[in-house]
Motif scaffolding. Structure first.
Motif, PDB file in Angstrom:
ATOM      1  N   UNK A  86      64.969 -22.339  51.610  1.00  0.00           N
ATOM      2  CA  UNK A  86      64.873 -21.041  50.776  1.00  0.00           C
ATOM      3  C   UNK A  86      63.808 -21.060  49.903  1.00  0.00           C
ATOM      4  N   UNK A  87      62.995 -20.062  49.821  1.00  0.00           N
ATOM      5  CA  UNK A  87      62.300 -19.836  48.773  1.00  0.00           C
ATOM      6  C   UNK A  87      62.868 -19.240  47.497  1.00  0.00           C
ATOM      7  N   UNK A  88      62.434 -19.568  46.488  1.00  0.00           N
ATOM      8  CA  UNK A  88      63.212 -19.365  45.001  1.00  0.00           C
ATOM      9  C   UNK A  88      63.021 -18.318  44.636  1.00  0.00           C
ATOM     10  N   UNK A 115      64.394 -11.555  59.291  1.00  0.00           N
ATOM     11  CA  UNK A 115      64.478 -11.279  57.882  1.00  0.00           C
ATOM     12  C   UNK A 115      63.935  -9.782  57.722  1.00  0.00           C
ATOM     13  N   UNK A 116      64.134  -9.450  56.408  1.00  0.00           N
ATOM     14  CA  UNK A 116      63.524  -8.031  56.089  1.00  0.00           C
ATOM     15  C   UNK A 116      62.730  -8.235  54.732  1.00  0.00           C
ATOM     16  N   UNK A 117      61.864  -7.547  54.716  1.00  0.00           N
ATOM     17  CA  UNK A 117      61.188  -7.201  53.422  1.00  0.00           C
ATOM     18  C   UNK A 117      61.598  -6.029  52.575  1.00  0.00           C
ATOM     19  N   UNK A 118      62.459  -5.372  52.975  1.00  0.00           N
ATOM     20  CA  UNK A 118      63.214  -4.356  52.385  1.00  0.00           C
ATOM     21  C   UNK A 118      64.507  -4.758  51.744  1.00  0.00           C
ATOM     22  N   UNK A 119      64.750  -4.779  50.358  1.00  0.00           N
ATOM     23  CA  UNK A 119      65.823  -5.020  49.752  1.00  0.00           C
ATOM     24  C   UNK A 119      67.015  -4.033  49.825  1.00  0.00           C
ATOM     25  N   UNK A 152      56.812 -18.156  62.098  1.00  0.00           N
ATOM     26  CA  UNK A 152      56.289 -19.337  61.837  1.00  0.00           C
ATOM     27  C   UNK A 152      56.665 -19.694  60.403  1.00  0.00           C
ATOM     28  N   UNK A 153      57.603 -18.699  59.953  1.00  0.00           N
ATOM     29  CA  UNK A 153      58.125 -19.016  58.635  1.00  0.00           C
ATOM     30  C   UNK A 153      59.030 -20.389  58.393  1.00  0.00           C
ATOM     31  N   UNK A 154      58.783 -20.996  57.347  1.00  0.00           N
ATOM     32  CA  UNK A 154      59.791 -22.177  57.200  1.00  0.00           C
ATOM     33  C   UNK A 154      61.213 -21.704  56.970  1.00  0.00           C
ATOM     34  N   UNK A 155      61.165 -20.715  56.283  1.00  0.00           N
ATOM     35  CA  UNK A 155      62.563 -19.877  55.908  1.00  0.00           C
ATOM     36  C   UNK A 155      63.120 -19.309  57.218  1.00  0.00           C
ATOM     37  N   UNK A 156      64.327 -18.614  57.009  1.00  0.00           N
ATOM     38  CA  UNK A 156      65.084 -18.071  57.984  1.00  0.00           C
ATOM     39  C   UNK A 156      65.545 -18.825  59.096  1.00  0.00           C
ATOM     40  N   UNK A 157      65.523 -20.187  59.100  1.00  0.00           N
ATOM     41  CA  UNK A 157      65.833 -21.196  60.262  1.00  0.00           C
ATOM     42  C   UNK A 157      66.759 -22.366  59.574  1.00  0.00           C
ATOM     43  N   UNK A 196      70.124 -10.963  63.689  1.00  0.00           N
ATOM     44  CA  UNK A 196      71.057 -10.906  62.345  1.00  0.00           C
ATOM     45  C   UNK A 196      70.169 -11.039  61.224  1.00  0.00           C
ATOM     46  N   UNK A 197      70.195 -10.008  60.444  1.00  0.00           N
ATOM     47  CA  UNK A 197      69.325  -9.925  59.108  1.00  0.00           C
ATOM     48  C   UNK A 197      70.060 -10.660  57.949  1.00  0.00           C
ATOM     49  N   UNK A 198      69.620 -12.171  58.001  1.00  0.00           N
ATOM     50  CA  UNK A 198      70.257 -12.923  56.939  1.00  0.00           C
ATOM     51  C   UNK A 198      69.515 -13.418  55.869  1.00  0.00           C
ATOM     52  N   UNK A 199      68.177 -12.846  55.852  1.00  0.00           N
ATOM     53  CA  UNK A 199      67.372 -13.443  54.640  1.00  0.00           C
ATOM     54  C   UNK A 199      66.341 -12.283  54.214  1.00  0.00           C
ATOM     55  N   UNK A 200      66.418 -12.137  52.960  1.00  0.00           N
ATOM     56  CA  UNK A 200      65.385 -10.952  52.272  1.00  0.00           C
ATOM     57  C   UNK A 200      64.295 -11.831  51.734  1.00  0.00           C
ATOM     58  N   UNK A 201      63.089 -11.633  52.417  1.00  0.00           N
ATOM     59  CA  UNK A 201      61.887 -12.086  51.813  1.00  0.00           C
ATOM     60  C   UNK A 201      61.074 -11.211  50.845  1.00  0.00           C
TER      61      UNK A 201
END
Length: 326
Positions: A86-88, A115-119, A152-157, A196-201
């Motif tokens: 998870x990025x901080x 993931x989404x880039x929209x909060x 390719x993102x390390x996150x979301x996995x 499933x959108x589990x992550x906000x980037x």
């Protein structure tokens, strides 16, 4: 147990929101490894407070060595059978880890969420039934990559530990996610991608893709070439990797190269290499949009053909620039 690895560097503005989202997970069998990568703001103090309040949180401090080093250090110190990054400055849904674990069966090595880039979109309650978008083995996963189903993102996995350990993040380079994001697929038995959108980037103006050109951005070709070398013993997959790299080289050219840039010729040279890699599979090349555009006029592909195509594509699809959070 899931080990959640969080590289931390000068993110005092967003860090508490991130750590709260991890602390409040419905899946509680976790350890949280915070790797403070030489922060000069109050990030270290914030990390120390969470470690004092929650015995599942651990802090490691190091001099600034970059995100890849922080991830590798966190993995080495972790004990979980499964690993999540998870990025901080990002946030995860309360049921994020629980949802990913539901699909981590004995033969699965990676489970990926959207993931989404929209909060705003992230905060909307998502009550729809989760479905599987993709399920496949190593070869199938690499072949689907040019279609951008997987990231390719390390996150979301959620990773099985051995997969992360099989391919440490290359240190001293940026765009390391390209290398590991596809490279790890070489070692998996199966990957599942769920709807499933589990992550906000969170995107920033200071992110790599939004900075002015520097020679450091040439690292993109170093990691791309390392990826080709990694798969050199699986030649049937190289055209699919080439197809993905054509897309990467094209988009990096559009973002990085301005009139008079001395590296324009080098970008075009690397692009031609990746195009030739894809052409080793004629059927794939015929069905790859960027290759077809490139073949119209290779000399002016980056400077004229693709910009016109991309403008028309955005116009047709009503695509606007992504809002960047300051």
């Amino acid at each position: 147990m899931i080990s959640v690895i969080v590289p931390v560097y000068n993110v005092e503005r967003y860090l508490e929101e991130c750590l709260n989202s991890i602390q409040q997970q419905s899946y509680t069998d976790i350890e949280v490894i915070l790797v403070n990568d030489g922060s000069t703001d109050h990030s270290k103090i914030i990390c120390e407070r969470y470690c004092e309040e929650d015995s599942r949180f651990y802090l490691l401090n190091q001099t600034n060595q970059g995100q890849s080093s922080a991830r590798n250090v966190g993995v080495a110190a972790s004990k979980g059978e499964f690993i999540a990054f998870v990025d901080s400055d990002d946030i995860i849904q309360k049921n994020y880890l629980e949802k990913l674990m539901q699909y981590m069966t004995e033969e699965v090595d990676i489970v990926e969420s959207n993931f989404t880039v929209s909060k705003k979109d992230f905060l909307v309650e998502n009550s729809k039934e989760t479905t599987i978008l993709f399920e496949g083995n190593s070869n199938e996963a690499v072949k689907i990559f040019p279609n951008h189903v997987l990231s390719v993102n390390p996150v979301t996995k959620l990773y099985r530990r051995e997969i992360v350990e099989s391919l440490p993040y290359p240190e001293g380079l940026i765009f390391e996610d390209i290398y590991c994001g596809i490279g790890m697929l070489k070692y998996i038995r199966k990957i599942i991608k769920i709807d499933y959108i589990g992550y906000y980037y969170r995107q920033h103006q200071t992110s790599t893709m939004h900075q002015d050109f520097s020679t450091k951005k040439l690292d993109v070709f170093t990691v791309c070439d390392k990826l080709v070398e990694l798969y050199s013993d699986r030649e049937e997959l190289l055209p699919y990797i080439g197809s993905f790299l054509v897309h990467k080289a094209t988009m990096h050219y559009q973002n990085d190269i301005k009139r008079g840039n001395p590296y324009a010729k080098f970008y075009n040279q690397k692009l031609a290499e990746y195009v030739n890699l894809t052409k080793k599979n004629p059927e794939l090349a015929r069905n790859t949009r960027f290759i077809k555009l490139y073949n119209i006029c290779p000399k002016y592909y980056n400077s004229l053909i693709f910009p016109i195509y991309h403008f028309l594509w955005k116009l047709k699809n009503g695509v606007k620039e992504v809002e960047i959070e300051e």
